[in-house]
Design a protein around this motif. Structure first.
Motif, PDB file in Angstrom:
ATOM      1  N   SER A  25      -8.355  41.280 -41.619  1.00 51.04           N
ATOM      2  CA  SER A  25      -8.079  42.335 -42.578  1.00 51.04           C
ATOM      3  C   SER A  25      -8.507  41.893 -43.970  1.00 51.04           C
ATOM      4  N   SER A  26      -8.938  42.845 -44.794  1.00 56.21           N
ATOM      5  CA  SER A  26      -9.300  42.527 -46.173  1.00 56.21           C
ATOM      6  C   SER A  26      -8.066  42.487 -47.075  1.00 56.21           C
ATOM      7  N   THR A  27      -6.965  42.993 -46.564  1.00 49.95           N
ATOM      8  CA  THR A  27      -5.726  43.011 -47.348  1.00 49.95           C
ATOM      9  C   THR A  27      -4.610  42.301 -46.590  1.00 49.95           C
ATOM     10  N   THR A  28      -3.592  41.914 -47.295  1.00 54.97           N
ATOM     11  CA  THR A  28      -2.456  41.232 -46.693  1.00 54.97           C
ATOM     12  C   THR A  28      -1.672  42.194 -45.804  1.00 54.97           C
ATOM     13  N   LEU A  29      -1.330  41.714 -44.631  1.00 56.39           N
ATOM     14  CA  LEU A  29      -0.610  42.530 -43.665  1.00 56.39           C
ATOM     15  C   LEU A  29       0.876  42.172 -43.684  1.00 56.39           C
ATOM     16  N   SER A  30       1.715  43.181 -43.520  1.00 62.69           N
ATOM     17  CA  SER A  30       3.152  42.897 -43.433  1.00 62.69           C
ATOM     18  C   SER A  30       3.496  42.347 -42.047  1.00 62.69           C
ATOM     19  N   ASN A  31       2.765  42.815 -41.061  1.00 65.45           N
ATOM     20  CA  ASN A  31       2.987  42.325 -39.700  1.00 65.45           C
ATOM     21  C   ASN A  31       1.784  42.726 -38.870  1.00 65.45           C
ATOM     22  N   ILE A  32       1.678  42.184 -37.693  1.00 66.79           N
ATOM     23  CA  ILE A  32       0.636  42.587 -36.769  1.00 66.79           C
ATOM     24  C   ILE A  32       1.202  42.514 -35.357  1.00 66.79           C
ATOM     25  N   GLN A  33       0.816  43.451 -34.544  1.00 70.82           N
ATOM     26  CA  GLN A  33       1.270  43.450 -33.158  1.00 70.82           C
ATOM     27  C   GLN A  33       0.065  43.260 -32.245  1.00 70.82           C
ATOM     28  N   TRP A  34       0.340  42.869 -31.028  1.00 71.49           N
ATOM     29  CA  TRP A  34      -0.704  42.751 -30.000  1.00 71.49           C
ATOM     30  C   TRP A  34      -0.262  43.546 -28.768  1.00 71.49           C
ATOM     31  N   TYR A  35      -1.218  44.318 -28.242  1.00 74.22           N
ATOM     32  CA  TYR A  35      -1.005  45.107 -27.037  1.00 74.22           C
ATOM     33  C   TYR A  35      -2.142  44.836 -26.065  1.00 74.22           C
ATOM     34  N   LYS A  36      -1.837  44.987 -24.772  1.00 72.04           N
ATOM     35  CA  LYS A  36      -2.845  44.877 -23.729  1.00 72.04           C
ATOM     36  C   LYS A  36      -2.882  46.187 -22.958  1.00 72.04           C
ATOM     37  N   GLN A  37      -4.083  46.666 -22.693  1.00 71.25           N
ATOM     38  CA  GLN A  37      -4.251  47.882 -21.896  1.00 71.25           C
ATOM     39  C   GLN A  37      -5.172  47.573 -20.725  1.00 71.25           C
ATOM     40  N   ARG A  38      -4.633  47.628 -19.529  1.00 71.70           N
ATOM     41  CA  ARG A  38      -5.451  47.430 -18.343  1.00 71.70           C
ATOM     42  C   ARG A  38      -6.336  48.642 -18.134  1.00 71.70           C
ATOM     43  N   PRO A  39      -7.462  48.485 -17.452  1.00 68.82           N
ATOM     44  CA  PRO A  39      -8.334  49.634 -17.157  1.00 68.82           C
ATOM     45  C   PRO A  39      -7.559  50.739 -16.462  1.00 68.82           C
ATOM     46  N   GLY A  40      -7.624  51.953 -17.006  1.00 66.43           N
ATOM     47  CA  GLY A  40      -6.900  53.076 -16.435  1.00 66.43           C
ATOM     48  C   GLY A  40      -5.422  53.086 -16.730  1.00 66.43           C
ATOM     49  N   GLY A  41      -4.957  52.135 -17.520  1.00 66.34           N
ATOM     50  CA  GLY A  41      -3.529  52.025 -17.807  1.00 66.34           C
ATOM     51  C   GLY A  41      -3.171  52.425 -19.216  1.00 66.34           C
ATOM     52  N   HIS A  42      -1.976  52.038 -19.634  1.00 64.95           N
ATOM     53  CA  HIS A  42      -1.493  52.363 -20.958  1.00 64.95           C
ATOM     54  C   HIS A  42      -1.231  51.072 -21.726  1.00 64.95           C
ATOM     55  N   PRO A  43      -1.211  51.136 -23.060  1.00 68.16           N
ATOM     56  CA  PRO A  43      -0.957  49.918 -23.834  1.00 68.16           C
ATOM     57  C   PRO A  43       0.423  49.356 -23.546  1.00 68.16           C
ATOM     58  N   VAL A  44       0.484  48.032 -23.419  1.00 64.41           N
ATOM     59  CA  VAL A  44       1.739  47.334 -23.191  1.00 64.41           C
ATOM     60  C   VAL A  44       1.921  46.306 -24.297  1.00 64.41           C
ATOM     61  N   PHE A  45       3.064  46.350 -24.930  1.00 66.39           N
ATOM     62  CA  PHE A  45       3.381  45.446 -26.040  1.00 66.39           C
ATOM     63  C   PHE A  45       3.407  43.996 -25.561  1.00 66.39           C
ATOM     64  N   LEU A  46       2.739  43.130 -26.333  1.00 66.49           N
ATOM     65  CA  LEU A  46       2.782  41.696 -26.040  1.00 66.49           C
ATOM     66  C   LEU A  46       3.685  40.966 -27.028  1.00 66.49           C
ATOM     67  N   ILE A  47       3.442  41.214 -28.342  1.00 63.45           N
ATOM     68  CA  ILE A  47       4.177  40.446 -29.330  1.00 63.45           C
ATOM     69  C   ILE A  47       4.013  41.059 -30.716  1.00 63.45           C
ATOM     70  N   GLN A  48       4.916  40.729 -31.630  1.00 65.96           N
ATOM     71  CA  GLN A  48       4.762  41.073 -33.030  1.00 65.96           C
ATOM     72  C   GLN A  48       4.851  39.783 -33.848  1.00 65.96           C
ATOM     73  N   LEU A  49       3.943  39.639 -34.810  1.00 66.33           N
ATOM     74  CA  LEU A  49       3.947  38.488 -35.711  1.00 66.33           C
ATOM     75  C   LEU A  49       4.274  38.982 -37.114  1.00 66.33           C
ATOM     76  N   VAL A  50       5.133  38.254 -37.794  1.00 67.67           N
ATOM     77  CA  VAL A  50       5.601  38.683 -39.100  1.00 67.67           C
ATOM     78  C   VAL A  50       5.433  37.599 -40.165  1.00 67.67           C
ATOM     79  N   LYS A  51       5.653  36.360 -39.787  1.00 66.10           N
ATOM     80  CA  LYS A  51       5.685  35.271 -40.766  1.00 66.10           C
ATOM     81  C   LYS A  51       4.316  34.618 -40.959  1.00 66.10           C
ATOM     82  N   SER A  52       4.048  34.218 -42.176  1.00 65.28           N
ATOM     83  CA  SER A  52       2.818  33.511 -42.504  1.00 65.28           C
ATOM     84  C   SER A  52       2.711  32.241 -41.670  1.00 65.28           C
ATOM     85  N   GLY A  53       1.542  32.033 -41.046  1.00 60.50           N
ATOM     86  CA  GLY A  53       1.299  30.829 -40.267  1.00 60.50           C
ATOM     87  C   GLY A  53       2.016  30.782 -38.921  1.00 60.50           C
ATOM     88  N   GLU A  54       2.600  31.901 -38.530  1.00 60.16           N
ATOM     89  CA  GLU A  54       3.380  31.941 -37.290  1.00 60.16           C
ATOM     90  C   GLU A  54       2.515  31.697 -36.067  1.00 60.16           C
TER      91      GLU A  54
END
Lengths: 109, 114
Positions: A25-54
């Motif tokens: 990102s060109s700007t500072t993020l408050s948080n970021i999440q990661w999702y996985k979507q299998r072919p033909g499936g729906h997004p599934v939450f993996l994790i949320q990161l909030v802290k710097s250097g986490e």
């Protein structure tokens, strides 16, 4: 949320190889999440990161949030065919997430 | 514990028609968001409902409208369908005051407009 650039767009690996996808990102993020979507499936939450250097680990998956909170990465060690799918790193909050196009991972035997 | 359920799973409409998609959130969740996912793209936020009111809206025209019922279930309505409305429509539920922002997505409703 700000839309981040995710690279690579596609990745083909042999089973057992490692895989990494990056979100920038060109700007500072408050948080970021990661999702996985299998072919033909729906997004599934993996994790949320909030802290710097986490750094967080889930079995063979390692998630990092940069010190400046402008980038994040997902690393998969020794890929398996079950890792096939598209990985997204949406930003935002309050249930309004901004998704990019993700990284599509294919794993070949 | 049922997750997010959506209906119908697939449907085909023609241009100009109207469609209604339905969503039941995960048990205990009070907030429903709708996303549109075109082929090869990431999901795009349409709007969010909480306490039966639209709380946030993405960059979608007024042809897209919704509703949330007292039992937290929700509907997405699209009027005057265009070919470009063909997509997977995903419903996501969460708690308004959720701790980690996790969204639970349903399997989606795949709409084809001919």
């Amino acid at each position: 949320g700000q839309q981040v650039m995710q690279i690579p767009q596609y990745q083909h690996v042999q089973e057992g190889e490692d895989f990494t996808t990056y979100c920038n990102s060109s700007t500072t993020l408050s948080n970021i999440q990661w999702y996985k979507q299998r072919p033909g499936g729906h997004p599934v939450f993996l994790i949320q990161l909030v802290k710097s250097g986490e750094v967080k680990k889930q079995k063979r998956l390692t998630f990092q949030f940069g010190e400046a909170k402008k980038n994040s990465s997902l690393h998969i060690t020794a890929t398996q065919t079950t890792d096939v799918g598209t990985y997204f790193c949406p930003t935002g909050g309050g249930n309004k997430l901004t998704f990019g196009t993700g990284t599509q991972l294919k794993v070949e035997l | 514990d049922a997750g997010v359920t959506q209906s119908p799973t697939h449907l085909i409409k023609t241009r100009g028609q109207q469609v209604t998609l339905r969503c039941s959130p995960k048990s205990g969740h009070d907030t429903v968001s709708w996303y549109q996912q075109a082929l090869g793209q990431g999901p795009q936020f349409i709007f969010q409902y909480y306490e039966e009111e639209e709380r946030q809206r993405g960059n979608f025209p007024d042809r897209f409208s919704g509703h949330q019922f007292p039992n937290y279930s929700s509907e997405l309505n699209v009027n005057a369908l265009l070919l470009g409305d063909s997509a997977l429509y995903l419903c996501a539920s969460s708690l308004r005051q959720g701790a980690n922002g996790e969204l639970f997505f349903g399997e989606g409703s795949r709409l084809t407009v001919l």
